[in-house]
Design an enzyme around this catalytic site. Structure first.
Site, short mmCIF file in Angstrom:
data_model
loop_
_atom_site.label_atom_id
_atom_site.label_comp_id
_atom_site.label_asym_id
_atom_site.label_seq_id
_atom_site.Cartn_x
_atom_site.Cartn_y
_atom_site.Cartn_z
N CYS A 1 -5.21 -3.16 2.74
CA CYS A 1 -4.96 -2.90 4.16
C CYS A 1 -6.20 -3.04 5.06
O CYS A 1 -6.62 -4.13 5.37
CB CYS A 1 -4.31 -1.54 4.32
SG CYS A 1 -3.43 -1.31 5.89
N LYS B 1 -9.67 1.55 -2.56
CA LYS B 1 -9.90 1.05 -1.21
C LYS B 1 -11.29 1.44 -0.71
O LYS B 1 -11.67 2.61 -0.73
CB LYS B 1 -8.82 1.60 -0.29
CG LYS B 1 -8.84 1.09 1.14
CD LYS B 1 -7.66 1.71 1.89
CE LYS B 1 -7.56 1.22 3.32
NZ LYS B 1 -6.43 1.88 4.03
N GLU C 1 0.85 -1.19 0.00
CA GLU C 1 0.00 0.00 0.00
C GLU C 1 0.88 1.24 0.00
O GLU C 1 1.94 1.28 0.61
CB GLU C 1 -0.89 0.00 1.25
CG GLU C 1 -1.81 1.21 1.34
CD GLU C 1 -2.63 1.23 2.63
OE1 GLU C 1 -3.73 1.82 2.62
OE2 GLU C 1 -2.18 0.66 3.65
#
Length: 281
Positions: free
Chosen positions: A161, A120, A48
């Protein structure tokens, strides 16, 4: 490099300590692509925020540009094409058309073309007991789509994440029969120490899929510290690779036969049923 789907595939994982200079971060990625290709890898996974880690958003803003203008992405695409290999950029900070930012994962094919994009979905808005406070949503807009794509590794599901804490996303990736799930990350040290291995192994077991989690590690130029321990986990939940806390390049083999074995032995995806809504009394 030609990779035949279904055969065991060698992959490379880049564990980085990205800083506030995108040029330096791009150089690290380009060198990793070259080294990974030289070691026979079919795909390289990066963490990330591979292109920029800077918690000072005023300073970072000059580097957060539209996708077409992102110099780290351009360098990675050129490197992928030169090496003839896939590159899964864990994520970059990208300026959207509406001015907000996206935490965007980009999959690059061996011709240097963008094969898939994933923004995300879950924003990291937390107050940790260590005193760390994070408000990702103050600058970033959440994504709205689940993304999977066919690759030489099989069907690859893209996540980033904090997404790992939300099982519904991974349930959908399992429903879409993902063979591999990428979970690039920049985990904090307190949350990594407590939950990193636990959550990664759980997601692999739930989806009966390989998990590849390239991570940021160490002390960054902006003052933060990340946990590291990039992982590759097989569909049975066994840790195949743990890169510890040092930056560098690691390698593992994704074997479709191992996944078929697990799914035949424990067909949890086939056994899944819809859970009825509870009726409170």
């Amino acid at each position: 490099m030609t990779a035949t789907p279904g055969d065991p595939q060698r992959i490379a994982i880049l564990q980085m300590t990205s800083g506030i200079d995108p040029v330096a971060n791009a150089q690290t990625i380009v060198q990793a692509v070259r080294n990974a290709a030289g070691e026979g890898a079919a795909m390289l996974f990066t963490p990330e925020m591979s292109g920029l880690i800077d918690r000072n958003r005023g300073r970072a803003a000059v580097h957060v540009v539209p996708e077409a203008d992102n110099p780290v992405l351009a360098k990675a695409r050129d490197a992928a094409a030169a090496a003839g290999m896939w590159v899964a950029l864990g994520s970059l900070a990208i300026r959207r058309d509406d001015g907000r930012w996206a935490n965007r994962s980009l999959l690059i094919d061996p011709a240097g073309a963008i094969a898939a994009r994933y923004d995300k979905i879950h924003m990291f808005d937390v107050d940790l007991a260590s005193g760390e406070t994070w408000r990702e949503s103050s600058a970033y807009a959440p994504g709205e789509a689940v993304v999977t794509v066919q690759t030489p590794l099989g069907r690859l599901g893209l996540t980033i994440c904090y997404d790992i804490r939300f099982p519904a996303l991974f349930e959908e990736l399992g429903r879409q029969s993902c063979d591999v799930i990428a979970i690039p990350a920049a985990f904090t040290v307190p949350t990594g120490t407590a939950h990193w291995h636990l959550l990664q192994r759980a997601r692999a077991v739930e989806a009966s899929a390989w998990v590849v989690a390239a991570a940021q590690t160490g002390h960054h130029a902006d003052g933060r510290e990340t946990y590291g321990h990039s992982l590759v986990i097989d569909p049975w939940g066994e840790v195949v690779l743990d890169m510890g806390s040092e930056p560098g390049l690691g390698f593992a083999t994704i074997d479709a036969a191992r996944q078929a074995q697990v799914r035949a032995q424990l067909p949890s995806l086939a056994n899944k049923r819809e859970i009825p809504r509870s009726q409170q009394t």
